[in-house]
Design an enzyme around this catalytic site. Structure first.
Site: not given
Ligand SMILES: *Cc1c(COP(=O)(O)O)cnc(C)c1O
Length: 384
Positions: A101, A198
């Site tokens: 990421y 997510k």
């Molecule tokens: C979005 C995401 C993050 C970071 O998360 P946030 O809630 O945006 O800080 C870390 N790892 C993965 C795989 C992600 O999709």
């Protein structure tokens, strides 16, 4: 103890958590502080940066889903990642996938630039690169599988045991597959992290994260650092994430069904150069994915013929699918990782990882899959 089905875990009410009224939907405890009966007896809940009942309810559910003993609910996925790095001594060597990421890459690299840790980014599928990296006495192996945006698969059991043999902790970012599809702690990882922003929340309306562990000593350190650094999530967000989590299992089932259909449609499309989806038999690590995941998930990436110019024209035609970063929400989102989610990665690092300017990432949502396919087809028609 026998494991409960994830569908049952997320839907289980906890009336015991509300001592006042035994509510089915728990109240939100917004108080920052709690009364002590006397100055020498610390109550279970004393100060809400440290402990809060809504975070505990969410934590209990996530721990059961992930076979964890405990951990911390943080205010974003990035703060969960930072919390994991805070567990390491200064100067520790971290080995991470070169196609992780973008925010993870930025954080690890930023700390490395300041001399707080040293970072090695490798292709985690490459046995020689992995052995060489483990030979340099790392303290942490970072795993992200399926990887984002290329959906490459890392054999968790194999890499976690390699890390253990080298004296390193292993962590899996389990945001993409969700615990409904993959349980890294059961496969030998020491730590599992989530961006609950997510799929776990699933409604695209807040930020949150979690860092969990199976070993009680690690759990204690996580809790200590989350409190010391002030990384905890709010009561309101914890309550909302638990609310979203109630439907995680059915959302993932539905999104995955659509993703299977869309991926095989893309894979057979004359204008598509390459489709990355672990559920396709043509995926190079289809077997590893099938062994460690209970399903391929809802993320697809693909590149179209005609390069960056065709990609721009394609995106301009989409009406239902929205051009936006983020994933795992109710609505289907598309993004161009090179200039969006992975812009924190310099061009050389993008090239090294295989993230081209013609690559698109699709997070399949809850719309009817026929409608999503029609929208994609509209994009392709613009290229003819
Ligand atoms: C979005 C995401 C993050 C970071 O998360 P946030 O809630 O945006 O800080 C870390 N790892 C993965 C795989 C992600 O999709």
């Amino acid at each position: 103890m026998t494991k409960r089905n994830p569908a049952t875990i997320v839907a289980s009410a906890r009336p015991d958590a509300d001592p006042a009224y035994a509510s089915i939907a728990p109240p939100i405890w917004t108080s920052d502080t709690f009364q002590w009966a006397d100055a020498d007896t610390k109550p279970e809940y004393d100060y809400a940066r440290t402990v809060n009942p809504n975070r505990d309810l969410l934590l209990d559910t996530l721990c059961e889903l992930e076979s964890a003993a405990g951990g911390a609910i943080t205010n974003s996925g990035q703060s969960a990642a930072l919390l994991a790095l805070l567990l390491l001594p200064i100067g520790a060597r971290v080995v991470a996938p070169h196609d992780c990421y973008g925010g993870t890459f930025r954080l690890i690299n930023g700390l490395a630039d300041q001399g707080k840790l040293s970072a090695t980014f490798i292709d985690l599928r490459d046995d020689d690169a992995f052995s060489a990296a483990m030979g340099a006495s790392p303290q942490l192996l970072w795993i992200e599988t399926p990887s984002n945006p290329l959906l490459r698969i890392t054999d968790i059991t194999k890499r976690a045991s390699g890390a253990r043999a080298a004296g390193a902790l292993s962590l899996a970012d389990n945001t993409l597959p969700t615990p409904c599809r993959q349980r890294p702690l059961d496969l030998g990882c020491d730590l599992v992290m989530h961006s609950t922003t997510k799929a776990l929340n699933g409604h695209s309306d807040l930020f949150g994260g979690a860092l969990l562990a199976a070993d009680p000593t690690l759990v204690e350190k996580i809790i200590w650092w989350a409190n010391a650094a002030g990384l905890s999530g709010s009561a309101h967000d914890a309550s909302q994430i638990l609310r979203g989590l109630r439907t995680l299992n059915i959302r993932v089932d539905r999104q995955e069904d659509s993703a299977r259909r869309i991926a095989s449609w893309l894979d057979n499309h004359a204008q598509v150069r390459e489709t990355n989806f672990p559920g396709l038999a043509s995926h190079p690590q289809h077997d590893v994915a099938a062994a460690q995941q209970s399903g391929p998930g809802f993320m697809i990436s693909f590149s179209i013929h005609g390069g960056a110019k065709a990609t721009t024209a394609f995106l301009a035609q989409l009406k239902l699918i929205t051009l936006a970063s983020s994933l795992g929400g109710f609505s289907t989102l598309i993004c161009k990782p090179a200039t969006m989610t992975h812009r924190g990665m310099p061009p050389e690092a993008q090239a090294e990882a295989g993230i081209g300017s013609d690559l698109l990432r699709l997070s399949v949502g809850l719309e009817a899959s026929d409608d999503l396919i029609s929208d994609l087809q509209r994009g392709f028609e613009a290229l003819i």
